[in-house]
Design a protein around this motif. Structure first.
Motif, mmCIF file in Angstrom:
data_model
loop_
_atom_site.group_PDB
_atom_site.id
_atom_site.type_symbol
_atom_site.label_atom_id
_atom_site.label_comp_id
_atom_site.label_asym_id
_atom_site.label_seq_id
_atom_site.Cartn_x
_atom_site.Cartn_y
_atom_site.Cartn_z
ATOM 1 N N ASP A 71 1.064 -1.003 0.170
ATOM 2 C CA ASP A 71 0.061 -0.222 0.257
ATOM 3 C C ASP A 71 0.974 1.193 0.218
ATOM 4 O OD1 ASP A 71 -1.971 -2.236 -0.016
ATOM 5 O OD2 ASP A 71 -2.336 -1.612 2.385
ATOM 6 N N ALA A 72 2.396 1.125 0.960
ATOM 7 C CA ALA A 72 3.097 2.636 0.752
ATOM 8 C C ALA A 72 3.717 2.474 -0.839
ATOM 9 C CB ALA A 72 4.077 1.781 1.903
ATOM 10 N N ASN A 73 4.161 1.720 -0.912
ATOM 11 C CA ASN A 73 4.561 1.882 -2.541
ATOM 12 C C ASN A 73 3.744 1.717 -3.257
ATOM 13 O OD1 ASN A 73 7.226 0.940 -1.929
ATOM 14 N ND2 ASN A 73 7.089 -1.935 -2.446
ATOM 15 N N GLU A 74 2.281 1.701 -3.443
ATOM 16 C CA GLU A 74 1.244 2.103 -3.784
ATOM 17 C C GLU A 74 1.089 4.034 -3.889
ATOM 18 O OE1 GLU A 74 -1.163 2.699 -7.150
ATOM 19 O OE2 GLU A 74 0.022 0.786 -6.787
ATOM 20 N N THR A 75 0.824 4.501 -2.604
ATOM 21 C CA THR A 75 1.002 5.924 -2.604
ATOM 22 C C THR A 75 1.938 6.242 -3.052
ATOM 23 O OG1 THR A 75 -0.058 5.306 -0.698
ATOM 24 C CG2 THR A 75 1.119 7.360 -1.013
ATOM 25 N N VAL A 76 3.178 5.998 -3.123
ATOM 26 C CA VAL A 76 4.661 6.411 -4.352
ATOM 27 C C VAL A 76 4.757 6.581 -5.198
ATOM 28 C CG1 VAL A 76 6.887 6.679 -3.855
ATOM 29 C CG2 VAL A 76 6.296 6.509 -1.952
ATOM 30 N N ARG A 77 3.566 5.392 -5.937
ATOM 31 C CA ARG A 77 3.843 5.080 -7.636
ATOM 32 C C ARG A 77 2.834 6.446 -8.119
ATOM 33 N NH1 ARG A 77 3.776 0.120 -6.385
ATOM 34 N NH2 ARG A 77 1.745 -0.372 -6.796
ATOM 35 N N SER A 78 1.508 7.045 -7.010
ATOM 36 C CA SER A 78 0.533 7.540 -7.329
ATOM 37 C C SER A 78 1.553 8.850 -7.098
ATOM 38 C CB SER A 78 -0.159 7.850 -6.230
ATOM 39 O OG SER A 78 -1.166 8.306 -6.409
ATOM 40 N N ALA A 79 1.950 9.081 -6.587
ATOM 41 C CA ALA A 79 2.764 10.645 -5.809
ATOM 42 C C ALA A 79 3.493 10.748 -7.394
ATOM 43 C CB ALA A 79 3.227 10.790 -4.829
ATOM 44 N N PHE A 80 4.001 10.159 -7.898
ATOM 45 C CA PHE A 80 5.063 10.436 -9.120
ATOM 46 C C PHE A 80 3.932 10.831 -10.065
ATOM 47 C CE2 PHE A 80 8.737 7.773 -7.114
ATOM 48 C CZ PHE A 80 9.822 8.704 -7.146
ATOM 49 N N HIS A 81 2.449 9.677 -10.492
ATOM 50 C CA HIS A 81 2.142 10.142 -11.990
ATOM 51 C C HIS A 81 1.342 11.287 -11.470
ATOM 52 C CE1 HIS A 81 2.844 5.847 -13.026
ATOM 53 N NE2 HIS A 81 2.915 5.554 -11.928
#
Length: 109
Positions: A71-81
């Motif tokens: 979930d934390a990794n997904e939050t980071v990916r979303s922040a990049f996008h």
């Protein structure tokens, strides 16, 4: 998830932290760059320890910690996008790396 999938999440945390450092604009304060660099080192260490020592994949605590890391990794990916600021991204990266540490702790329990 099998043990390899657990380690893969730690690898993703490391790769995301590298991307955060790579995407850091030159005009960012030295403190932010230092925090990004330190975060990369912590994420790399967590991944290396997981590879070297393995993780005990049979515990609910580990499964939950890895789910939280995903979930934390997904939050980071979303922040990049979404193009969030490097300061916001840094906080998310540090949270993911801290969660990676909790995965390691749970994998040793």
């Amino acid at each position: 998830m099998v043990e390899r999938a657990y380690v893969d999440e730690l690898l993703e945390t490391y790769v995301l932290s590298l991307a955060g450092l790579d995407q850091c604009p030159d005009i960012v304060a030295d403190e932010v760059k230092s925090r990004l660099t330190a975060n990369v080192e912590r994420a790399e260490q967590a991944f290396a320890q997981a590879v070297a020592d393995g993780l005990d994949g049979g515990t609910d605590g580990l499964r939950n910690a890895v789910r939280d890391l995903a979930d934390a990794n997904e939050t980071v990916r979303s922040a990049f996008h979404t193009g969030r600021s490097i300061g916001d991204l840094l906080v998310d990266l540090e949270r993911a790396t801290a969660q990676a540490g909790r995965v390691l702790a749970a994998g040793r329990a």
